[in-house]
Design an enzyme around this catalytic site. Sequence first.
Site, PDB file in Angstrom:
ATOM      1  N   THR A 203      -3.464  -3.346   0.752  1.00  0.00           N
ATOM      2  CA  THR A 203      -3.663  -3.338  -0.711  1.00  0.00           C
ATOM      3  C   THR A 203      -4.856  -4.227  -1.047  1.00  0.00           C
ATOM      4  OG1 THR A 203      -1.346  -2.953  -1.192  1.00  0.00           O
ATOM      5  CG2 THR A 203      -2.573  -4.143  -2.874  1.00  0.00           C
ATOM      6  N   ARG A 231       7.856   6.695  -5.574  1.00  0.00           N
ATOM      7  CA  ARG A 231       8.076   5.249  -5.539  1.00  0.00           C
ATOM      8  C   ARG A 231       6.910   4.527  -6.240  1.00  0.00           C
ATOM      9  NH1 ARG A 231       5.160   0.563  -3.262  1.00  0.00           N
ATOM     10  NH2 ARG A 231       6.707  -1.047  -2.896  1.00  0.00           N
ATOM     11  N   ILE A 232       7.242   3.578  -7.089  1.00  0.00           N
ATOM     12  CA  ILE A 232       6.223   2.780  -7.769  1.00  0.00           C
ATOM     13  C   ILE A 232       6.383   1.342  -7.288  1.00  0.00           C
ATOM     14  CG2 ILE A 232       5.428   1.920 -10.011  1.00  0.00           C
ATOM     15  CD1 ILE A 232       6.526   4.578 -11.200  1.00  0.00           C
ATOM     16  N   GLY A 256       6.378  -4.992  -2.372  1.00  0.00           N
ATOM     17  CA  GLY A 256       6.324  -4.843  -3.819  1.00  0.00           C
ATOM     18  C   GLY A 256       7.653  -5.043  -4.528  1.00  0.00           C
TER      19      GLY A 256
HETATM   20  N1  ASP Z   1       2.524  -4.544  -2.816  1.00  0.00           N
HETATM   21  C1  ASP Z   1       2.203  -3.243  -2.347  1.00  0.00           C
HETATM   22  C2  ASP Z   1       3.343  -2.314  -2.690  1.00  0.00           C
HETATM   23  O1  ASP Z   1       4.497  -2.690  -2.501  1.00  0.00           O
HETATM   24  C3  ASP Z   1       1.946  -3.145  -0.879  1.00  0.00           C
HETATM   25  C4  ASP Z   1       1.070  -4.219  -0.295  1.00  0.00           C
HETATM   26  O2  ASP Z   1       0.567  -5.065  -1.006  1.00  0.00           O
HETATM   27  O3  ASP Z   1       0.845  -4.207   0.916  1.00  0.00           O
HETATM   28  O4  ASP Z   1       3.100  -1.213  -3.093  1.00  0.00           O
END
Ligand code: ASP
Length: 334
Positions: A203, A231-232, A256
């Site tokens: 990310t 999925r969010i 997340g």
């Molecule tokens: N936080 C992001 C999510 O859960 C994934 C990540 O940061 O690696 O979608």
Amino acid sequence: MPHARLLSSSFALLLAACAGGAPPQPTAPSAAPGWAIALHGGAGTLDPTTPEAELQGYRDALRAALTIGRDRLARGDDAVDVCEAVVRVLEDDPHFNAGRGAVLNARGVHELEAAIMDGSTLAAGAVTGLRTVKNPVSLARLVMTKTRHVLLGGDGAEEFATGQAVERVPNEHFTTERRRRLLDEALRERAAASKPGGTGSGTVGCVVRDQRGKLAAATSTGGLTAKMPGRIGDTPLVGAGTYADAFAAVSGTGTGEQFMRHAVARTITARMQFGGQSLAEAAHAVVFTTLRQGDGGVIAVDRDGTIAMPFNSTGMYRGAADASGRFEVRIFAE
Ligand code: ASP
């Protein structure tokens, strides 16, 4: 005597401050410290034995994005413009889990999400479930500036994109061989529903304090490998993975669901606002006592241009630069 009363109340305030009892005062941003920027390319279980050439590829990618942010801030550009520009560069770089190079969901489709926030006004824009928008952060910004909403998702977000000047690409544009392999592995391990975290590393995010003291944050992601369709994550949720106000700008990366449960980004600024904590104290407390070991980390900058980048995973691709000449990129706890 008003003058004497003023003096004695100033003295009382000074005493209270010395005793640590002064309430936190929301002061105007100081222009003195100049600009500051931090960016991340994801946190997670990064392998310290990764070949040096591979690590170098990440460092070069982070350095390229940081250079763009640094140069724009040094010439006086706006915090929101810089956040968007830097995140676009990271979205276009296949090293990271955002834009091209994003992870695939359990059906082998990319569903992208992003958010951007202006700390000086609390204006925010976010998108989720995007399939064809090349740079999700730019559509998030258009949600912020062109609509009365904060978050648009799925078909509605795609329809909104059609009326805007944003580049569209087929979903396969985002696919890389590596992400396809990671999906196959994850599906084989049946990780999709039982292990929601740990496989999304990459990310991207950026936080900025510009020359005028304005704070902004932006984050963009493909989410988690083999996530359930629809999925969010925390990234597009204002207050969870992305937040900016007058106290600090924060962008998170990691599991997340945990960032959502604890409203991580806003909790950091709230600790500063209501608890009088420094950015370092607030960010450290949330990352090391609120989140669980291995959940991830944040990058954050406060109104004085102080940067914090704590993480509780084995690594976090990250970089920081400021007006004093600081310019660094890091991967592990170095
Ligand atoms: N936080 C992001 C999510 O859960 C994934 C990540 O940061 O690696 O979608």
